[in-house]
Write an enzyme that holds these catalytic residues in place. Structure first.
Site, PDB file in Angstrom:
ATOM      1  N   HIS A 168      -3.691 -17.763  -5.006  1.00 46.26           N
ATOM      2  CA  HIS A 168      -4.572 -16.969  -4.155  1.00 46.26           C
ATOM      3  C   HIS A 168      -5.859 -17.716  -3.755  1.00 46.26           C
ATOM      4  O   HIS A 168      -6.648 -17.194  -2.983  1.00 46.26           O
ATOM      5  CB  HIS A 168      -4.927 -15.673  -4.876  1.00 46.26           C
ATOM      6  N   ASP A 169      -6.073 -18.907  -4.299  1.00 44.81           N
ATOM      7  CA  ASP A 169      -7.275 -19.680  -3.962  1.00 44.81           C
ATOM      8  C   ASP A 169      -6.990 -20.852  -3.031  1.00 44.81           C
ATOM      9  O   ASP A 169      -7.922 -21.529  -2.593  1.00 44.81           O
ATOM     10  CB  ASP A 169      -7.905 -20.257  -5.234  1.00 44.81           C
ATOM     11  N   ASP A 187      -1.577  -1.320  -3.965  1.00 48.14           N
ATOM     12  CA  ASP A 187      -1.890  -0.564  -5.182  1.00 48.14           C
ATOM     13  C   ASP A 187      -0.763  -0.692  -6.206  1.00 48.14           C
ATOM     14  O   ASP A 187       0.285  -1.284  -5.929  1.00 48.14           O
ATOM     15  CB  ASP A 187      -2.174   0.909  -4.836  1.00 48.14           C
ATOM     16  N   ASP A 231       0.857  -1.194   0.000  1.00 48.93           N
ATOM     17  CA  ASP A 231       0.000   0.000   0.000  1.00 48.93           C
ATOM     18  C   ASP A 231       0.891   1.241   0.000  1.00 48.93           C
ATOM     19  O   ASP A 231       1.830   1.322   0.797  1.00 48.93           O
ATOM     20  CB  ASP A 231      -0.885  -0.039   1.257  1.00 48.93           C
ATOM     21  N   ASP A 244      -4.661 -11.098 -15.673  1.00 50.12           N
ATOM     22  CA  ASP A 244      -5.737 -12.069 -15.490  1.00 50.12           C
ATOM     23  C   ASP A 244      -6.847 -11.716 -16.478  1.00 50.12           C
ATOM     24  O   ASP A 244      -7.249 -10.557 -16.566  1.00 50.12           O
ATOM     25  CB  ASP A 244      -6.276 -11.951 -14.055  1.00 50.12           C
ATOM     26  N   GLU A 260      -6.748 -21.395 -16.471  1.00 45.91           N
ATOM     27  CA  GLU A 260      -7.131 -22.086 -15.235  1.00 45.91           C
ATOM     28  C   GLU A 260      -8.203 -23.094 -15.633  1.00 45.91           C
ATOM     29  O   GLU A 260      -9.218 -22.721 -16.221  1.00 45.91           O
ATOM     30  CB  GLU A 260      -7.692 -21.089 -14.218  1.00 45.91           C
ATOM     31  N   ASP A 277      -8.880 -16.986 -16.354  1.00 50.34           N
ATOM     32  CA  ASP A 277      -9.699 -17.444 -15.244  1.00 50.34           C
ATOM     33  C   ASP A 277     -10.764 -18.456 -15.702  1.00 50.34           C
ATOM     34  O   ASP A 277     -11.476 -18.205 -16.683  1.00 50.34           O
ATOM     35  CB  ASP A 277     -10.400 -16.211 -14.650  1.00 50.34           C
TER      36      ASP A 277
HETATM   37  C1  GLC Z   1     -10.963 -18.405 -10.240  1.00 42.79           C
HETATM   38  C2  GLC Z   1     -10.165 -17.437  -9.424  1.00 42.79           C
HETATM   39  C3  GLC Z   1     -10.873 -17.213  -8.125  1.00 42.79           C
HETATM   40  C4  GLC Z   1     -12.228 -16.627  -8.416  1.00 42.79           C
HETATM   41  C5  GLC Z   1     -13.009 -17.483  -9.396  1.00 42.79           C
HETATM   42  C6  GLC Z   1     -14.168 -16.742  -9.975  1.00 42.79           C
HETATM   43  O1  GLC Z   1     -11.026 -19.661  -9.667  1.00 42.79           O
HETATM   44  O2  GLC Z   1      -8.868 -17.889  -9.274  1.00 42.79           O
HETATM   45  O3  GLC Z   1     -10.162 -16.400  -7.256  1.00 42.79           O
HETATM   46  O4  GLC Z   1     -12.950 -16.498  -7.236  1.00 42.79           O
HETATM   47  O5  GLC Z   1     -12.224 -17.893 -10.488  1.00 42.79           O
HETATM   48  O6  GLC Z   1     -13.723 -15.742 -10.851  1.00 42.79           O
END
Ligand code: GLC
Length: 564
Positions: free
Chosen positions: A333-334, A33, A25, A102, A258, A204
């Site tokens: 991050h998931d 940011d 930040d 992304d 993904e 994604d």
């Molecule tokens: C993917 C992302 C996740 C998000 C989901 C919906 O799995 O990595 O963080 O919540 O898609 O966009």
């Protein structure tokens, strides 16, 4: 023999993932940011990584932290402006760092202008940008949804007396790829970013963009696990090929999709070079290893076994022997922090297990992806209280268990190991308040262990730190192309403590020994003669013992030998 060894920058590159909300930040609002990322570019460069994957930074009402986009061509106010983005890109170019953004186009935000229009009436020009089911046809066939208390992917919408489809939250309506206009919109926005100079996209949930628009009843076999059904849409590959032809083929860029629900048998359909679709994708087999079958976020009872872990990596390596290319990741991050999940975050073993996991990812075939903070061994925060969580996934699952009178205590326990916020806590820069991430209250609590050595500044000044080991190991990979392209051969298949494999490339052989255990382990490797073997790296030099073909490995010891 391995055939897919054509050199590419995205095969040799090492990816560093930044969750911008949590990185740095600079404005004092407790939220990371773009200027914060710019400020830290020299640090990122010093790691030796090549590519930054930036989680979404587009305008968004933040129902799912940027995965709900309301304007694909602008920047979220909390993160900065398009000028900041341009500055970030030019500062990255100066440092020879590449940028993958992304691409979130399975769905948009319900606040995107397209959806604002689409929901107004059945004859709106944007109606067909989303999936609608007229209410007079009755209740639509069941579809499951994440981030929905009732797990119901159809939401009734009053203005047009219809239901719309959302595989994620009700604020994330699914775009209708079957409409060619939608596809053109997506291709246009991709070009917009490529023309600005980005180097790739992480796509994604790209495996779920195609839907059967008759919306039939879910076939029986998918009722326990609906994700594979979502990943088998009838026109998925047509769309990816069209996207490749119209956009990707025109630029020198990398793509990584993904791909939840995609099985090994289907993998090459995405990444076989001759099919012209994607370069790489993320499979979910490892992420599902310690989970209940068909449940992305529910821990199974039995702990995972090393032989299962090895089997997953070995089988996936086989998939890409002749064609395609793999991606390697232990967290993102998931999913929870790698050291807490696959190593040990106990005082005794944190350091060696964190560096063992780095050694592993950086000595496997495929492109390695690291999550910010993995280089310093950041761990799960393991919140005790639901009020500490910010993630829509944890919060909606909590509400849903509460509604059905389920066991909330068990749920909180589960989230300590599985909750997504474990991987999203602020970056630990130094020992100043809030770990130097912000001067005010951070949007998500900082892990207190920043005070105990898990921070960049402390580790910078210790040559034996996890951070400096990461740098050394990155250099080892860079110095030995065989660790990128070489063949992979599993040794000691049934050993539950030690993961051992050989990599071979143009006459050079490497032996990788990883003791995934809190106990010392001894192994014999009889495939090679070690007379002239040379240790090229170890995370525990002092304990490294080799006598002939016998190796004594300390807990979580990782060593790589060059064997002649
Ligand atoms: C993917 C992302 C996740 C998000 C989901 C919906 O799995 O990595 O963080 O919540 O898609 O966009």
């Amino acid at each position: 023999m391995y055939e897919n060894t054509e050199r590419k920058w995205w095969k040799e590159g090492i990816v560093y993932q930044i969750y911008p909300r949590s990185f740095q930040d600079t404005t004092g609002n407790g939220i990371g940011d773009l200027q914060g990322i710019i400020k830290r570019l020299d640090y990122i460069k010093s790691l030796g990584v090549d590519i930054i994957w930036l989680n979404p930074v587009y305008t968004s009402p933040n129902d799912d932290n940027g995965y709900d986009i309301s304007n694909y061509r602008d920047i979220m106010g909390e993160f900065g402006t398009m000028e900041d983005m341009d500055e970030l890109m030019s500062e990255m170019k100066k440092r020879d760092l590449r940028l993958a953004m992304d691409l979130v186009v399975n769905h948009s935000s319900d606040e995107h202008q397209w959806f604002v229009e689409s929901r107004k009436s059945r004859d709106n020009p944007y109606r067909d940008y989303y999936h609608w089911w007229p209410a007079e046809k009755g209740t639509p066939p069941k579809r499951f949804s994440y981030f929905d208390i009732d797990s119901n992917a159809w939401k009734y919408d009053v203005p047009s007396d219809s239901y719309y489809l959302h595989y994620y939250s009700a604020k994330q309506p699914d775009l209708k790829w079957e409409n060619p206009k939608v596809r053109e919109e997506v291709y246009d926005l991709m070009k917009f970013w490529f023309d600005k100079g980005i180097d790739g996209f992480r796509m994604d949930v790209i495996s779920t963009i195609s839907k059967d628009t008759d919306y039939p009843e879910l076939p029986e076999k998918y009722k326990g696990d609906f994700i594979p059904y979502y990943a088998e849409g009838p026109h998925l590959h047509e769309y990816l090929q069209e996207m490749n032809e119209k956009v990707l083929s025109k630029y020198d860029v990398m793509t990584v999709g993904e791909a939840p629900g995609v099985r090994k048998e289907q993998a090459l359909d995405f990444v076989d070079e001759d099919r012209n679709e994607l370069n790489m994708f993320f499979h979910f087999d490892l992420m599902g290893l310690d989970r209940e079958p068909g449940e992305t976020f529910k821990m199974r009872k039995e702990p995972w076994k090393l032989t299962e872990f090895k089997r997953i990596f070995t089988e996936w390596d086989e998939v890409f022997v002749k064609k395609g290319w793999g991606s390697l990741y232990l967290n993102n991050h998931d999913f929870p922090r790698s050291v807490s999940r696959w190593g040990s975050d106990s005082k005794a073993h944190w350091k060696h297990s964190a560096t063992l996991l780095q050694t592993f990812l950086l000595s496997m075939r495929g492109t390695p992806y690291f999550l910010y903070g993995e280089e310093i061994g950041m761990t799960n925060i393991k919140f005790d209280r639901i009020t500490d969580y910010q993630d829509i996934n944890t919060l909606t699952r909590y509400e849903s268990i509460k509604k059905s009178g389920g066991d909330l205590e068990a749920f909180i326990k589960n989230e300590k190991d599985a909750g997504r916020d474990n991987a999203r806590t602020p970056m630990q820069w130094n020992t100043e308040p809030h770990s130097g991430f912000t001067v005010k209250k951070p949007w998500l609590k900082v892990n207190e262990n920043y005070k105990e050595g898990i921070n960049v500044a402390t580790q910078e000044s210790d040559k034996d730190s996890v951070l400096n080991y990461f740098r050394n190991m990155v250099q080892v990979r860079k110095d030995h192309l065989g660790l990128v392209y070489g063949t992979y051969r599993l040794l000691l298949k049934d050993n539950e403590k030690v993961y051992a494999y050989a990599r071979e490339w143009q006459g050079e052989q490497f032996l990788v020994l990883l003791n995934f255990s809190t106990e010392p382990s001894s192994v014999s490797i009889n495939e090679f003669s070690f007379e002239k073997a040379r240790l090229i790296i170890s995370n525990n030099q002092a304990e490294n013992t080799q006598i002939g073909n016998n190796f004594e490995l300390a807990p979580y010891q990782a060593s790589i030998y060059k064997v002649f």
